[in-house]
Design a protein around this motif. Structure first.
Motif, PDB file in Angstrom:
ATOM      1  N   THR A   1      40.997  53.626  44.090  1.00  0.00           N
ATOM      2  CA  THR A   1      40.484  52.194  44.693  1.00  0.00           C
ATOM      3  C   THR A   1      41.170  51.771  43.691  1.00  0.00           C
ATOM      4  N   LEU A   2      42.275  50.727  44.253  1.00  0.00           N
ATOM      5  CA  LEU A   2      42.851  49.622  42.950  1.00  0.00           C
ATOM      6  C   LEU A   2      42.385  48.231  43.714  1.00  0.00           C
ATOM      7  N   GLN A   3      41.142  48.025  41.583  1.00  0.00           N
ATOM      8  CA  GLN A   3      41.014  46.772  42.218  1.00  0.00           C
ATOM      9  C   GLN A   3      41.331  45.991  40.982  1.00  0.00           C
ATOM     10  N   PHE A   4      42.004  44.514  41.170  1.00  0.00           N
ATOM     11  CA  PHE A   4      41.412  43.569  40.639  1.00  0.00           C
ATOM     12  C   PHE A   4      41.066  43.040  40.519  1.00  0.00           C
ATOM     13  N   ARG A   5      40.136  42.365  38.653  1.00  0.00           N
ATOM     14  CA  ARG A   5      38.440  41.969  38.327  1.00  0.00           C
ATOM     15  C   ARG A   5      39.293  40.547  37.711  1.00  0.00           C
TER      16      ARG A   5
ATOM     17  N   VAL B   1      45.934  36.419  45.013  1.00  0.00           N
ATOM     18  CA  VAL B   1      44.671  37.846  44.043  1.00  0.00           C
ATOM     19  C   VAL B   1      43.647  36.538  43.698  1.00  0.00           C
ATOM     20  N   VAL B   2      44.536  35.765  42.718  1.00  0.00           N
ATOM     21  CA  VAL B   2      44.186  35.095  41.757  1.00  0.00           C
ATOM     22  C   VAL B   2      43.293  34.545  42.165  1.00  0.00           C
ATOM     23  N   ASP B   3      43.130  33.177  44.086  1.00  0.00           N
ATOM     24  CA  ASP B   3      42.058  32.934  44.400  1.00  0.00           C
ATOM     25  C   ASP B   3      41.795  33.200  44.957  1.00  0.00           C
ATOM     26  N   CYS B   4      40.826  34.452  45.421  1.00  0.00           N
ATOM     27  CA  CYS B   4      39.745  35.420  44.962  1.00  0.00           C
ATOM     28  C   CYS B   4      39.072  35.609  44.270  1.00  0.00           C
ATOM     29  N   ILE B   5      39.886  36.185  43.016  1.00  0.00           N
ATOM     30  CA  ILE B   5      38.819  35.840  42.211  1.00  0.00           C
ATOM     31  C   ILE B   5      38.414  35.118  41.591  1.00  0.00           C
ATOM     32  N   ASN B   6      38.978  33.856  41.695  1.00  0.00           N
ATOM     33  CA  ASN B   6      38.788  32.164  40.980  1.00  0.00           C
ATOM     34  C   ASN B   6      37.175  32.046  41.864  1.00  0.00           C
ATOM     35  N   ARG B   7      37.511  32.194  42.971  1.00  0.00           N
ATOM     36  CA  ARG B   7      36.881  31.758  43.962  1.00  0.00           C
ATOM     37  C   ARG B   7      34.894  32.531  43.680  1.00  0.00           C
TER      38      ARG B   7
ATOM     39  N   ASN C   1      31.920  30.318  32.968  1.00  0.00           N
ATOM     40  CA  ASN C   1      33.656  30.330  32.911  1.00  0.00           C
ATOM     41  C   ASN C   1      33.730  30.783  33.807  1.00  0.00           C
ATOM     42  N   GLY C   2      33.694  31.833  33.977  1.00  0.00           N
ATOM     43  CA  GLY C   2      33.668  33.247  33.999  1.00  0.00           C
ATOM     44  C   GLY C   2      33.767  33.668  35.914  1.00  0.00           C
ATOM     45  N   SER C   3      34.861  33.881  36.056  1.00  0.00           N
ATOM     46  CA  SER C   3      35.715  34.401  37.168  1.00  0.00           C
ATOM     47  C   SER C   3      35.025  36.111  37.912  1.00  0.00           C
ATOM     48  N   ARG C   4      33.837  35.538  39.215  1.00  0.00           N
ATOM     49  CA  ARG C   4      33.858  37.070  40.029  1.00  0.00           C
ATOM     50  C   ARG C   4      34.372  37.695  41.077  1.00  0.00           C
ATOM     51  N   GLY C   5      35.251  37.600  41.328  1.00  0.00           N
ATOM     52  CA  GLY C   5      35.815  37.878  41.957  1.00  0.00           C
ATOM     53  C   GLY C   5      36.324  38.930  42.133  1.00  0.00           C
ATOM     54  N   THR C   6      36.446  39.329  42.844  1.00  0.00           N
ATOM     55  CA  THR C   6      37.497  40.529  43.335  1.00  0.00           C
ATOM     56  C   THR C   6      38.471  40.532  44.443  1.00  0.00           C
ATOM     57  N   PHE C   7      39.428  41.599  43.762  1.00  0.00           N
ATOM     58  CA  PHE C   7      40.422  42.018  44.728  1.00  0.00           C
ATOM     59  C   PHE C   7      41.398  43.156  44.839  1.00  0.00           C
ATOM     60  N   VAL C   8      41.732  43.966  46.267  1.00  0.00           N
ATOM     61  CA  VAL C   8      41.431  45.740  46.190  1.00  0.00           C
ATOM     62  C   VAL C   8      43.097  45.655  46.734  1.00  0.00           C
TER      63      VAL C   8
END
Length: 468
Positions: free
Chosen positions: A308-312, A458-464, A208-215
Motif C-alpha cells: 500500500t503506497l499511501q500519500f497523507r 493527489v494534493v487536491d484529495c489530501i487538502n479536501r 488547519n491540518g490536511s486529513r485526506g489520503t491518496f493511494v
C-alpha cells in the motif's frame, strides 16, 4: 575362578573400548545441516556454544578418569590380562570405523586427533567467502553507501541498544551454527508482537491540518523487477546497494536511471504514475537458497502479499505539490553501525497496527501477517529535488506534526508492506554484510515521476479531506 577373572577382565576391556567408540561418535561431526542459516535455530550465542563445548569436554575427561580408576582398582591378574584383550579390541576398532555412516563421521578413539569433516562444494564455497566485518567492503568505501548519511559520524554501537563487538569466532566444532551466527540476525532481534507496547502512530491533525489520503496502486512486483542497485545514493554503480531491492512503479529503474530514462519508461502503477518505489527484500531463511551470495543475503525471496503506497496530509497545514523527479529516502541501511539517528524502521503485524517495533522483527500469531511500515519525510525546503546526503532537502515533521520553519509540507508517503513469513524467527531483511540483518536497518526509496496533472489530483484529495 581364575578363568572367570580373565573373562571379566576381557569384558571390562571391551566395555572401555566400546565406550570410547561411542564417545568419539557423539563428539564427531553430525549430519550436515541445511545451508539456509535459519535464525530460529541459533538459540545460543557463540559464547554459550563455546561454554557448552567446554562442558562436554570436561564430562569426557571425567569419564576417562573414572575408567582409569576402575582399571587401577582391578586385581593384579586382571590388569595383566587386560592388555591382551585391549589389543584385540584395538584390532577390531578400525573395522568399526570403516562401517561408521558417512553422515556421522569416522569414530576415532582419540577426539584430539579427529580429522576435519569433509564439506560439500556448497558449504566450502560459503565458508571460502570473506567473513562480514565491521568495516565496509572496498567497493563500499569507493562509493557512498546506499541510504547512509555521509554527514553522520558512525558510532561504536552495533545496534541502538547494544554495544559493538567483534564477529564471533568459530568454536572447536567449526559447525554451521557459527557460520549462521556470524551472518545474523540473532534471536534477540525478534519480539512477540503482543509484547510491543501500543503507541499512537500519527500526530493528531489540527484545525488547519490536511486529513485526506491518496493511494497509488502499483502492485507487488509480480513482474520480478529486482536488482541490488540504488541510483539515488550510488548512481552508476552496479550492486551499489549490496542487497536486493524489490521495485514497483517504473519498470526501468536500475543503477543508471536518470530523469529522462524514468520519464520515458513504462510503469506498473495506475493513472500513469511513473514514480519508482523500492525497498530491500525479505527472505525465508528456512529455505536453502542463494547460499553463495558474497554479502550473506541467503534464503528465498518473499514477495509482499500487498503493498500500500499511501500519500497523507500534514497535521498542521495544507500540502503543496512535490516537484517532479524529487528523490526521497527513509531509514538508514547502516543504522546498526551508524546509530539510530536516521533509523525509521517500523515492524508490526496485521491486526496490531498500533504496536510498532522500531528495532526488532515482530513475531505474529497464526493468521496475522508481518508488516513493514515505512514513513517518508515530508517537509520540503521548497527548492531542491535532492541534496548531498539525500536528506536535508526533505526532513520529517516535528512531534506535533508541524513542519520546521522554512519548509513546506508535501504529501507524506507511507509504504505498508504485508508478508506471509514462516512461523518463528526464520526470516530476515536483506542488508549490508556488516549490518548482520539487524531489523533497525530497514529502509526504502522513492523518486516522484508523477505527471503534473496526477500530482495536482493527489494534493487536491489530501487538502479536501478526501480518500482517493
Amino acid at each position: 575362578m581364575r578363568r572367570s577373572r580373565r573373562m571379566a577382565a576381557a569384558m571390562s576391556a571391551l566395555a572401555i573400548a566400546a565406550g570410547g567408540l561411542v564417545s568419539a561418535a557423539v563428539i564427531g561431526v553430525g549430519p550436515a545441516r541445511a545451508d539456509h542459516c535459519d535464525p530460529a535455530e541459533a538459540t545460543a550465542s557463540p559464547s554459550a556454544t563455546q561454554q557448552n563445548q567446554r562442558q562436554n569436554d570436561q564430562q569426557q575427561n571425567d569419564q576417562q578418569d573414572a575408567d582409569q580408576n576402575q582399571q587401577t582398582d582391578q586385581p593384579q591378574d586382571q590388569q595383566q590380562q587386560a592388555p591382551d584383550q585391549q589389543q584385540d579390541a584395538d584390532q577390531q576398532a578400525p573395522e568399526q570405523q570403516e562401517e561408521a555412516p558417512q553422515g556421522g563421521g569416522a569414530a576415532i578413539l582419540d577426539p584430539a586427533q579427529s580429522p576435519e569433516p569433509e564439506e560439500s562444494a556448497t558449504t566450502q564455497s560459503r565458508r571460502s567467502r570473506p567473513r562480514p566485518s565491521n568495516s565496509p567492503s572496498p567497493s563500499q568505501s569507493q562509493t557512498q553507501a546506499p541510504d547512509e548519511d555521509p554527514t553522520a559520524e558512525p558510532s561504536q554501537s552495533a545496534s541502538p541498544t547494544g554495544s559493538a563487538s567483534a564477529s564471533p569466532s568459530a568454536t572447536a566444532t567449526g559447525g554451521e551454527e557459527e557460520e549462521c551466527a556470524d551472518l545474523g540476525p540473532f534471536p534477540e532481534d525478534f519480539v512477540d508482537i503482543r509484547q510491543v507496547a501500543p503507541r499512537q502512530l500519527d500526530a493528531r491533525a489540527g484545525r488547519n491540518g490536511s486529513r485526506g489520503t491518496f493511494v497509488s496502486q502499483c502492485g507487488t512486483n509480480r513482474n520480478g523487477h529486482n536488482n541490488p542497485d540504488n541510483f539515488i545514493v550510488a548512481p552508476g554503480v552496479s550492486n551499489g546497494a549490496h542487497h536486493l531491492h524489490d521495485y514497483v512503479g517504473n519498470v526501468s529503474t536500475d543503477a543508471f536511471s536518470t530523469d529522462e530514462s524514468l520519464a520515458a519508461a513504462d510503469t506498473t502503477c495506475r493513472q500513469g504514475d511513473k514514480s519508482t518505489y523500492f525497498w530491500p527484500v525479505i527472505r525465508d531463511r528456512k529455505v536453502d537458497a542463494n547460499n553463495n551470495d558474497p554479502d550473506g543475503n541467503v534464503g528465498q525471496v518473499l514477495r509482499a502479499r500487498s503493498a500500500t503506497l499511501q500519500f497523507r496530509g500534514n497535521a498542521a497545514s495544507r500540502v503543496v505539490a512535490m516537484p517532479r523527479f524529487i528523490r526521497i529516502i527513509t531509514g538508514d541501511a547502516k543504522a546498526a553501525t551508524n546509530g539510530g539517528a536516521n533509523a525509521r524502521a517500523g515492524w508490526s503485524c496485521t491486526g496490531f497496527q498500533n504496536r510498532i517495533s522500531p528495532d526488532k522483527y515482530t513475531l505474529c500469531p497464526r493468521g496475522s501477517q508481518l508488516l513493514r511500515i515505512l514513513d517518508f519525510p515530508s517537509c520540503w525546503d521548497g527548492q531542491n529535488t535532492d541534496s548531498a546526503n539525500h536528506r536535508t532537502h526533505v526532513v520529517f515533521p516535528g512531534q506535533n506534526g508541524a513542519c520546521p520553519q522554512g519548509t513546506k509540507a508535501i504529501p507524506a508517503l507511507r509504504m505498508t508492506l504485508a508478508y506471509t513469513v514462516p512461523q518463528g524467527a526464520s526470516f530476515a531483511v536483506d542488508a549490508f554484510p556488516e549490518q548482520k540483518h539487524n531489523p533497525v536497518t530497514d529502509h526504502a526509496d522513492f523518486a516522484n515521476v508523477m505527471p503534473d496533472r496526477l500530482m495536482r489530483t493527489v494534493v487536491d484529495c489530501i487538502n479536501r479531506g478526501r480518500r482517493c
